[in-house]
Design an enzyme around this catalytic site. Structure first.
Site, PDB file in Angstrom:
ATOM      1  N   ASN A  54       0.853  -1.195   0.000  1.00  0.00           N
ATOM      2  CA  ASN A  54       0.000   0.000   0.000  1.00  0.00           C
ATOM      3  C   ASN A  54       0.887   1.242   0.000  1.00  0.00           C
ATOM      4  O   ASN A  54       2.112   1.139  -0.082  1.00  0.00           O
ATOM      5  CB  ASN A  54      -0.957  -0.029   1.201  1.00  0.00           C
ATOM      6  CG  ASN A  54      -0.183  -0.049   2.497  1.00  0.00           C
ATOM      7  OD1 ASN A  54       0.493   0.897   2.844  1.00  0.00           O
ATOM      8  ND2 ASN A  54      -0.255  -1.174   3.216  1.00  0.00           N
ATOM      9  N   PHE A  86      -4.244   3.250  14.740  1.00  0.00           N
ATOM     10  CA  PHE A  86      -4.585   4.244  13.717  1.00  0.00           C
ATOM     11  C   PHE A  86      -5.702   3.648  12.879  1.00  0.00           C
ATOM     12  O   PHE A  86      -5.907   2.430  12.897  1.00  0.00           O
ATOM     13  CB  PHE A  86      -3.368   4.515  12.827  1.00  0.00           C
ATOM     14  CG  PHE A  86      -2.550   5.694  13.278  1.00  0.00           C
ATOM     15  CD1 PHE A  86      -1.742   5.595  14.393  1.00  0.00           C
ATOM     16  CD2 PHE A  86      -2.597   6.896  12.585  1.00  0.00           C
ATOM     17  CE1 PHE A  86      -0.979   6.672  14.812  1.00  0.00           C
ATOM     18  CE2 PHE A  86      -1.838   7.983  12.992  1.00  0.00           C
ATOM     19  CZ  PHE A  86      -1.029   7.879  14.105  1.00  0.00           C
ATOM     20  N   ASP A  90      -4.301  -6.699   5.136  1.00  0.00           N
ATOM     21  CA  ASP A  90      -5.262  -7.597   5.781  1.00  0.00           C
ATOM     22  C   ASP A  90      -5.180  -9.007   5.201  1.00  0.00           C
ATOM     23  O   ASP A  90      -5.561  -9.971   5.851  1.00  0.00           O
ATOM     24  CB  ASP A  90      -6.683  -7.055   5.598  1.00  0.00           C
ATOM     25  CG  ASP A  90      -6.901  -5.803   6.442  1.00  0.00           C
ATOM     26  OD1 ASP A  90      -6.446  -5.796   7.601  1.00  0.00           O
ATOM     27  OD2 ASP A  90      -7.489  -4.828   5.938  1.00  0.00           O
ATOM     28  N   LYS A  98     -13.687   0.307  15.380  1.00  0.00           N
ATOM     29  CA  LYS A  98     -12.362  -0.340  15.525  1.00  0.00           C
ATOM     30  C   LYS A  98     -11.808  -0.150  16.934  1.00  0.00           C
ATOM     31  O   LYS A  98     -11.207  -1.051  17.508  1.00  0.00           O
ATOM     32  CB  LYS A  98     -11.371   0.242  14.511  1.00  0.00           C
ATOM     33  CG  LYS A  98     -11.495  -0.391  13.145  1.00  0.00           C
ATOM     34  CD  LYS A  98     -10.506   0.136  12.127  1.00  0.00           C
ATOM     35  CE  LYS A  98     -10.903  -0.374  10.754  1.00  0.00           C
ATOM     36  NZ  LYS A  98     -10.254   0.285   9.649  1.00  0.00           N
TER      37      LYS A  98
HETATM   38  O1  PMT Z   1       3.027   6.135   6.604  1.00  0.00           O
HETATM   39  P1  PMT Z   1       2.452   7.453   6.157  1.00  0.00           P
HETATM   40  O2  PMT Z   1       2.637   7.683   4.680  1.00  0.00           O
HETATM   41  O3  PMT Z   1       2.963   8.599   6.977  1.00  0.00           O
HETATM   42  O4  PMT Z   1       0.880   7.390   6.370  1.00  0.00           O
HETATM   43  C1  PMT Z   1       0.365   7.271   7.647  1.00  0.00           C
HETATM   44  C2  PMT Z   1      -0.813   6.291   7.689  1.00  0.00           C
HETATM   45  C3  PMT Z   1      -1.929   6.850   6.845  1.00  0.00           C
HETATM   46  C4  PMT Z   1      -0.384   4.937   7.149  1.00  0.00           C
HETATM   47  C5  PMT Z   1      -1.247   6.160   9.185  1.00  0.00           C
HETATM   48  O5  PMT Z   1      -1.569   7.432   9.606  1.00  0.00           O
HETATM   49  C6  PMT Z   1      -2.420   5.194   9.331  1.00  0.00           C
HETATM   50  O6  PMT Z   1      -3.550   5.578   9.241  1.00  0.00           O
HETATM   51  N1  PMT Z   1      -2.107   3.917   9.600  1.00  0.00           N
HETATM   52  C7  PMT Z   1      -3.094   2.844   9.707  1.00  0.00           C
HETATM   53  C8  PMT Z   1      -3.542   2.459   8.331  1.00  0.00           C
HETATM   54  C9  PMT Z   1      -4.412   1.207   8.382  1.00  0.00           C
HETATM   55  O7  PMT Z   1      -3.910   0.158   8.095  1.00  0.00           O
HETATM   56  O8  PMT Z   1      -5.601   1.404   8.819  1.00  0.00           O
HETATM   57  P2  PMT Z   1      -6.657   0.195   9.063  1.00  0.00           P
HETATM   58  O9  PMT Z   1      -7.888   0.916   9.328  1.00  0.00           O
HETATM   59  O10 PMT Z   1      -6.602  -0.797   7.948  1.00  0.00           O
HETATM   60  O11 PMT Z   1      -6.089  -0.520  10.356  1.00  0.00           O
HETATM   61  C10 PMT Z   1      -6.485  -0.154  11.665  1.00  0.00           C
HETATM   62  C11 PMT Z   1      -5.411  -0.471  12.657  1.00  0.00           C
HETATM   63  O12 PMT Z   1      -5.216  -1.875  12.730  1.00  0.00           O
HETATM   64  C12 PMT Z   1      -4.062   0.147  12.368  1.00  0.00           C
HETATM   65  O13 PMT Z   1      -3.473   0.569  13.583  1.00  0.00           O
HETATM   66  C13 PMT Z   1      -3.268  -1.020  11.774  1.00  0.00           C
HETATM   67  O14 PMT Z   1      -1.869  -0.891  12.070  1.00  0.00           O
HETATM   68  C14 PMT Z   1      -3.884  -2.206  12.498  1.00  0.00           C
HETATM   69  N2  PMT Z   1      -3.859  -3.456  11.728  1.00  0.00           N
HETATM   70  C15 PMT Z   1      -4.535  -3.565  10.558  1.00  0.00           C
HETATM   71  C16 PMT Z   1      -4.540  -4.779   9.896  1.00  0.00           C
HETATM   72  C17 PMT Z   1      -3.838  -5.864  10.451  1.00  0.00           C
HETATM   73  N3  PMT Z   1      -3.814  -7.038   9.831  1.00  0.00           N
HETATM   74  N4  PMT Z   1      -3.186  -5.725  11.612  1.00  0.00           N
HETATM   75  C18 PMT Z   1      -3.189  -4.542  12.252  1.00  0.00           C
HETATM   76  O15 PMT Z   1      -2.583  -4.417  13.318  1.00  0.00           O
END
Ligand code: PMT
Length: 403
Positions: A209, A323, A278, A337
């Site tokens: 990504n 995040f 994911d 979340k």
């Molecule tokens: O890296 P940059 O270019 O500075 O950009 C920053 C960012 C946009 C990447 C950051 O600010 C951000 O939003 N990171 C989380 C992105 C994300 O994966 O969001 P999500 O909604 O899919 O995941 C939610 C949370 O679960 C996140 O904390 C993620 O780390 C965590 N996660 C998700 C999937 C997974 N399999 N395991 C996880 O731990």
């Protein structure tokens, strides 16, 4: 970051003296009042006018120069200094500092100051490794001077080895470390994740990504500057390692999961800024997948949800910050979340907001707390935002850990 702080920079005579100009310029940009002292030898390498212009202060060279106003100049500089930085520090000046010789303005100020002293040596490899220099540096370190060690590489004397001045940014970072922030996270273990994971399809291709890692790196740097013991588990990024942070490099979500989970139980604050895949390809081909005439499809299987697992295993007293990146229903999805993953806070950003999210140096977020409060700071640099996130996490940590 350094406004209101006075940094006295002592420049010695070595080819790396020109790099001190960058350091002075960077300190000035950070708001410091920079006062430069040059040894006689330093003036053979760089003109006084360069430092005068960059520091916007008169440069002091000779003990017996006509004073610009009445004071005992070396005492005035020694007292004004919040920090003294010697860059580049030659073997000769290091020897004088270690042995109480005060025969020029730089060494007099050093002897007279009570301020913290940082020394960034640069010299020929053999001089650097000589018994005298090693002994002198040890003596100064024992007296509380902080060294920014020389790097290895090609030296101006056409040899290769240790003796190159450390990168100017590293020297500036050492000054920031000493002067810029209250060490309110000292003794806390902070674990941060950053960047994108890569899910291999074959030895050539992967699914990933747009995360640049900037957000997570900014948080790790800010926590380190506030005194925390920081580990950064990072996916692939183009960013430089952060000096003073324990860097752990990973590729896939599975690797990130393993590296985080084996450290998580001992951490006080965990902040998960990484963008984790994911799903990963169900199998990874040993050889490059060849093109055929037909379409193809890839079977994906679910990756572990690291944040959820951390939430389930969260020890008492630990603060967990997630995040979330959304393209629709930001707050609704973020709140869901926060609850599902048992976080203390979730930091929500929207892909479609200008100057926010992937790759940008700034971010616009809403921070949602598990006690129902939401806070939407204005768009700001990821560095500044990191401090707001850390403030919230520290406050929650203190609430959870009242003795
Ligand atoms: O890296 P940059 O270019 O500075 O950009 C920053 C960012 C946009 C990447 C950051 O600010 C951000 O939003 N990171 C989380 C992105 C994300 O994966 O969001 P999500 O909604 O899919 O995941 C939610 C949370 O679960 C996140 O904390 C993620 O780390 C965590 N996660 C998700 C999937 C997974 N399999 N395991 C996880 O731990």
């Amino acid at each position: 970051m350094l406004s209101g702080k006075c940094v006295v920079v002592g420049v010695c005579g070595g080819i790396a003296a020109y790099k001190a100009a960058y350091v002075v310029s960077a300190l000035k940009k950070l708001g410091a009042d920079v006062r430069v002292i040059m040894t006689e030898a330093a003036q053979q390498f760089v003109g006084k006018i360069t430092f005068q212009t960059l520091s916007q202060n008169l440069v002091v060279c000779d003990m017996f120069d006509e004073p610009k106003r009445w004071n005992v100049e070396h005492v005035e500089l020694a007292t004004a200094a919040d920090l003294m930085l010697v860059v580049p520090a030659t073997a000769n000046t290091i020897a004088k500092m270690a042995n109480g010789i005060a025969d020029n303005m730089l060494t007099c100020v050093y002897m007279a100051t009570k301020a913290k002293v940082i020394i960034a040596p640069a010299m020929n490899k053999n001089m650097y490794e000589s018994d005298a220099t090693v002994e002198n540096m040890k003596k100064l370190a024992q007296r509380g001077c902080r060294f920014v060690d020389a790097d290895e590489g090609f030296l101006a004397c056409a040899t290769t080895g240790k003796g190159r001045l450390a990168e100017p940014d590293k020297i500036v970072e050492a000054v920031i470390d000493e002067l810029a922030f209250e060490k309110d996270l000292r003794a806390l273990k902070v674990l941060v994740s950053a960047g994108a994971t890569r899910e291999a399809l074959d030895p050539v291709r992967f699914i990933t990504n747009h995360s640049s890692g900037k957000m997570g790196y900014a948080i790790a740097r800010a926590a380190k500057r506030r005194g925390a013991d920081v580990t950064l588990v990072s996916g692939k990024t183009a960013l430089c390692d952060i000096d003073g942070v324990n860097m752990v490099k990973v590729e896939s979500a599975r690797e990130m999961h393993d590296e985080i989970l084996k450290r998580s139980a001992n951490c006080d604050i965990i902040i998960k800024a990484a963008a984790v895949a994911d799903y990963a390809p169900a199998s990874v081909s040993e050889n490059k997948i060849k093109k055929t005439e037909s379409d193809m499809s890839i079977q994906l299987c679910k990756n572990p949800d690291i944040l959820s697992e951390l939430g389930q295993k969260k020890p008492q007293g630990q603060v967990l910050v997630g995040f979330c990146m959304e393209t629709q229903n930001l707050l609704e999805n973020a709140k869901s979340k926060l609850v599902r993953k048992n976080c203390d806070f979730i930091v929500a950003n929207n892909l479609f907001t200008k100057g926010a999210g992937f790759g940008a140096d700034t971010n616009t977020v809403t921070i949602i707390s598990s006690d129902g409060e939401t806070f939407s700071p204005e768009n700001m640099s990821k560095d500044d935002l990191s401090h707001i996130i850390l403030d919230a996490a520290k406050k929650r940590y203190d609430e959870k850990n009242i003795m």
